[in-house]
Design a protein around this motif. Structure first.
Motif, PDB file in Angstrom:
ATOM      1  N   THR A 160       0.865  -1.166   0.000  1.00 59.31           N
ATOM      2  CA  THR A 160       0.000   0.000   0.000  1.00 59.31           C
ATOM      3  C   THR A 160       0.901   1.214   0.000  1.00 59.31           C
ATOM      4  OG1 THR A 160      -1.705  -1.176   1.223  1.00 59.31           O
ATOM      5  CG2 THR A 160      -1.856   1.217   1.193  1.00 59.31           C
ATOM      6  N   LEU A 161       0.738   2.064  -1.002  1.00 58.87           N
ATOM      7  CA  LEU A 161       1.567   3.262  -1.145  1.00 58.87           C
ATOM      8  C   LEU A 161       0.693   4.491  -0.899  1.00 58.87           C
ATOM      9  CD1 LEU A 161       3.347   2.108  -4.409  1.00 58.87           C
ATOM     10  CD2 LEU A 161       4.276   2.027  -2.093  1.00 58.87           C
ATOM     11  N   ASP A 162       1.132   5.341   0.004  1.00 60.41           N
ATOM     12  CA  ASP A 162       0.410   6.575   0.300  1.00 60.41           C
ATOM     13  C   ASP A 162       0.844   7.680  -0.652  1.00 60.41           C
ATOM     14  OD1 ASP A 162      -1.169   5.760   2.499  1.00 60.41           O
ATOM     15  OD2 ASP A 162       0.607   5.814   3.782  1.00 60.41           O
ATOM     16  N   ARG A 163      -0.133   8.394  -1.180  1.00 57.07           N
ATOM     17  CA  ARG A 163       0.143   9.463  -2.141  1.00 57.07           C
ATOM     18  C   ARG A 163       1.029  10.552  -1.549  1.00 57.07           C
ATOM     19  NH1 ARG A 163      -4.870  11.577  -5.056  1.00 57.07           N
ATOM     20  NH2 ARG A 163      -5.660  11.727  -2.956  1.00 57.07           N
ATOM     21  N   VAL A 164       0.772  10.953  -0.310  1.00 62.92           N
ATOM     22  CA  VAL A 164       1.521  12.064   0.270  1.00 62.92           C
ATOM     23  C   VAL A 164       2.966  11.700   0.591  1.00 62.92           C
ATOM     24  CG1 VAL A 164      -0.501  13.268   1.170  1.00 62.92           C
ATOM     25  CG2 VAL A 164       0.663  11.582   2.588  1.00 62.92           C
ATOM     26  N   ASP A 165       3.276  10.411   0.687  1.00 59.64           N
ATOM     27  CA  ASP A 165       4.633   9.976   1.015  1.00 59.64           C
ATOM     28  C   ASP A 165       5.441   9.550  -0.200  1.00 59.64           C
ATOM     29  OD1 ASP A 165       4.109  10.358   3.705  1.00 59.64           O
ATOM     30  OD2 ASP A 165       3.436   8.297   4.009  1.00 59.64           O
ATOM     31  N   MET A 166       4.861   9.652  -1.387  1.00 60.40           N
ATOM     32  CA  MET A 166       5.509   9.154  -2.589  1.00 60.40           C
ATOM     33  C   MET A 166       6.037  10.270  -3.459  1.00 60.40           C
ATOM     34  SD  MET A 166       3.635   6.008  -4.361  1.00 60.40           S
ATOM     35  CE  MET A 166       4.301   5.991  -5.974  1.00 60.40           C
ATOM     36  N   LYS A 167       7.192  10.035  -4.044  1.00 62.51           N
ATOM     37  CA  LYS A 167       7.774  10.996  -4.971  1.00 62.51           C
ATOM     38  C   LYS A 167       8.346  10.232  -6.161  1.00 62.51           C
ATOM     39  CE  LYS A 167      11.206  14.578  -5.477  1.00 62.51           C
ATOM     40  NZ  LYS A 167      12.327  15.290  -4.879  1.00 62.51           N
ATOM     41  N   VAL A 168       7.944  10.631  -7.366  1.00 64.16           N
ATOM     42  CA  VAL A 168       8.481  10.009  -8.573  1.00 64.16           C
ATOM     43  C   VAL A 168       9.820  10.662  -8.880  1.00 64.16           C
ATOM     44  CG1 VAL A 168       8.124   9.594 -11.033  1.00 64.16           C
ATOM     45  CG2 VAL A 168       6.183   9.503  -9.459  1.00 64.16           C
ATOM     46  N   GLU A 169      10.851   9.845  -8.943  1.00 64.27           N
ATOM     47  CA  GLU A 169      12.190  10.364  -9.202  1.00 64.27           C
ATOM     48  C   GLU A 169      12.616  10.200 -10.651  1.00 64.27           C
ATOM     49  OE1 GLU A 169      14.646   8.372  -6.290  1.00 64.27           O
ATOM     50  OE2 GLU A 169      14.360  10.062  -4.934  1.00 64.27           O
ATOM     51  N   GLU A 170      12.117   9.158 -11.304  1.00 62.05           N
ATOM     52  CA  GLU A 170      12.565   8.888 -12.673  1.00 62.05           C
ATOM     53  C   GLU A 170      11.477   8.149 -13.431  1.00 62.05           C
ATOM     54  OE1 GLU A 170      16.232   6.530 -14.910  1.00 62.05           O
ATOM     55  OE2 GLU A 170      15.990   6.351 -12.747  1.00 62.05           O
ATOM     56  N   ARG A 171      11.416   8.432 -14.709  1.00 61.26           N
ATOM     57  CA  ARG A 171      10.521   7.742 -15.628  1.00 61.26           C
ATOM     58  C   ARG A 171      11.402   7.219 -16.748  1.00 61.26           C
ATOM     59  NH1 ARG A 171       5.216  10.656 -18.248  1.00 61.26           N
ATOM     60  NH2 ARG A 171       4.688   9.018 -19.731  1.00 61.26           N
ATOM     61  N   ARG A 172      11.321   5.905 -17.018  1.00 52.84           N
ATOM     62  CA  ARG A 172      12.226   5.328 -18.006  1.00 52.84           C
ATOM     63  C   ARG A 172      11.561   4.186 -18.758  1.00 52.84           C
ATOM     64  NH1 ARG A 172      14.321   0.476 -16.324  1.00 52.84           N
ATOM     65  NH2 ARG A 172      14.127  -0.009 -14.104  1.00 52.84           N
ATOM     66  N   ASN A 173      12.200   3.797 -19.851  1.00 55.39           N
ATOM     67  CA  ASN A 173      11.777   2.633 -20.620  1.00 55.39           C
ATOM     68  C   ASN A 173      12.472   1.397 -20.054  1.00 55.39           C
ATOM     69  OD1 ASN A 173      10.164   4.044 -22.522  1.00 55.39           O
ATOM     70  ND2 ASN A 173      12.017   4.729 -23.537  1.00 55.39           N
ATOM     71  N   PRO A 174      11.920   0.219 -20.282  1.00 59.95           N
ATOM     72  CA  PRO A 174      12.589  -1.001 -19.824  1.00 59.95           C
ATOM     73  C   PRO A 174      13.999  -1.105 -20.406  1.00 59.95           C
ATOM     74  CG  PRO A 174      10.356  -1.493 -20.515  1.00 59.95           C
ATOM     75  CD  PRO A 174      10.633  -0.073 -20.910  1.00 59.95           C
ATOM     76  N   GLU A 175      14.915  -1.600 -19.575  1.00 62.49           N
ATOM     77  CA  GLU A 175      16.313  -1.718 -19.973  1.00 62.49           C
ATOM     78  C   GLU A 175      16.782  -3.166 -19.830  1.00 62.49           C
ATOM     79  OE1 GLU A 175      18.019   0.804 -17.019  1.00 62.49           O
ATOM     80  OE2 GLU A 175      17.521   2.652 -18.093  1.00 62.49           O
ATOM     81  N   GLY A 176      17.739  -3.567 -20.639  1.00 60.90           N
ATOM     82  CA  GLY A 176      18.367  -4.879 -20.509  1.00 60.90           C
ATOM     83  C   GLY A 176      17.357  -6.010 -20.494  1.00 60.90           C
ATOM     84  N   ALA A 177      17.428  -6.836 -19.439  1.00 57.16           N
ATOM     85  CA  ALA A 177      16.554  -8.005 -19.323  1.00 57.16           C
ATOM     86  C   ALA A 177      15.083  -7.624 -19.217  1.00 57.16           C
ATOM     87  CB  ALA A 177      16.969  -8.844 -18.124  1.00 57.16           C
ATOM     88  N   GLU A 178      14.788  -6.408 -18.777  1.00 54.64           N
ATOM     89  CA  GLU A 178      13.391  -5.968 -18.674  1.00 54.64           C
ATOM     90  C   GLU A 178      12.717  -5.937 -20.040  1.00 54.64           C
ATOM     91  OE1 GLU A 178      13.866  -2.963 -14.853  1.00 54.64           O
ATOM     92  OE2 GLU A 178      14.084  -2.191 -16.886  1.00 54.64           O
ATOM     93  N   ARG A 179      13.490  -5.717 -21.092  1.00 56.06           N
ATOM     94  CA  ARG A 179      12.909  -5.684 -22.440  1.00 56.06           C
ATOM     95  C   ARG A 179      12.392  -7.056 -22.865  1.00 56.06           C
ATOM     96  NH1 ARG A 179      17.492  -2.735 -25.640  1.00 56.06           N
ATOM     97  NH2 ARG A 179      18.615  -3.053 -23.730  1.00 56.06           N
ATOM     98  N   GLN A 180      12.884  -8.108 -22.236  1.00 57.36           N
ATOM     99  CA  GLN A 180      12.392  -9.455 -22.534  1.00 57.36           C
ATOM    100  C   GLN A 180      11.086  -9.739 -21.807  1.00 57.36           C
ATOM    101  OE1 GLN A 180      15.638 -11.904 -21.293  1.00 57.36           O
ATOM    102  NE2 GLN A 180      16.910 -11.380 -23.054  1.00 57.36           N
ATOM    103  N   VAL A 181      10.837  -9.017 -20.735  1.00 54.91           N
ATOM    104  CA  VAL A 181       9.657  -9.235 -19.902  1.00 54.91           C
ATOM    105  C   VAL A 181       8.488  -8.350 -20.333  1.00 54.91           C
ATOM    106  CG1 VAL A 181       8.766  -9.101 -17.540  1.00 54.91           C
ATOM    107  CG2 VAL A 181      11.099  -9.881 -17.940  1.00 54.91           C
ATOM    108  N   PHE A 182       8.784  -7.080 -20.653  1.00 52.18           N
ATOM    109  CA  PHE A 182       7.736  -6.111 -20.929  1.00 52.18           C
ATOM    110  C   PHE A 182       7.649  -5.768 -22.408  1.00 52.18           C
ATOM    111  CE2 PHE A 182       9.053  -4.789 -16.530  1.00 52.18           C
ATOM    112  CZ  PHE A 182       7.914  -5.263 -15.898  1.00 52.18           C
ATOM    113  N   PRO A 183       6.427  -5.533 -22.906  1.00 46.92           N
ATOM    114  CA  PRO A 183       6.280  -5.044 -24.275  1.00 46.92           C
ATOM    115  C   PRO A 183       6.749  -3.594 -24.375  1.00 46.92           C
ATOM    116  CG  PRO A 183       4.135  -5.193 -23.208  1.00 46.92           C
ATOM    117  CD  PRO A 183       5.135  -5.764 -22.251  1.00 46.92           C
TER     118      PRO A 183
END
Length: 150
Positions: free
Chosen positions: A77-100
């Motif tokens: 469970t993630l609380d909105r007020v306690d969360m901060k997005v630091e980076e947005r990226r595309n899948p890299e390396g082995a992640e490209r085999q897992v995600f479209p």
């Protein structure tokens, strides 16, 4: 002989029942809407550790449930007020085999540490809108698309 036939026939019936319970759980938990997303549960091996699931927005929280679980409780469970997005990226390396290719990854900071979320661009739009909709006076947890990405 009859016992063997009954035992062999029971296997597909039990497997079907187990799958039925999984589908019923998902239908119950997503009845008010949910987004498909994966969460990286561990980071020991680069690009690995992702688990599929779905998230439900509930006021100021995002409850994440594993896709293949019988639990009615969220894994995270993630609380909105306690969360901060630091980076947005595309899948890299082995992640490209897992995600479209349509999947993007958000690297977030929360009180529990770094949390990585993977979702489609349309789900990410909704997630970022929800994150931006923090009530007045809440801590600055916003992700600004105009800021340079790391």
């Amino acid at each position: 002989m009859i016992e063997t036939i009954l035992a062999v026939a029971a296997v597909p019936v039990l497997a079907g029942l187990a799958l039925g319970v999984l589908f019923a759980r998902r239908a119950f938990l997503t009845r008010d809407g949910a987004i498909a997303m994966a969460v990286r549960l561990y980071q020991r091996v680069p690009g690995r550790g992702w688990a599929p699931g779905f998230g439900r927005f509930d006021q100021g929280r995002l409850a994440w449930y594993r896709m293949f679980s019988y639990s009615l409780r969220p894994k995270y469970t993630l609380d909105r007020v306690d969360m901060k997005v630091e980076e947005r990226r595309n899948p890299e390396g082995a992640e490209r085999q897992v995600f479209p290719p349509s999947i993007e990854i958000l690297c977030c900071q929360s009180p529990r540490g770094q949390v990585e979320l993977a979702m489609t661009q349309s789900a990410m739009t909704g997630f970022l809108s929800w994150l931006e909709a923090a009530p007045p006076g809440a801590a600055s947890t916003h992700y600004h698309p105009d800021e340079p990405q790391r």
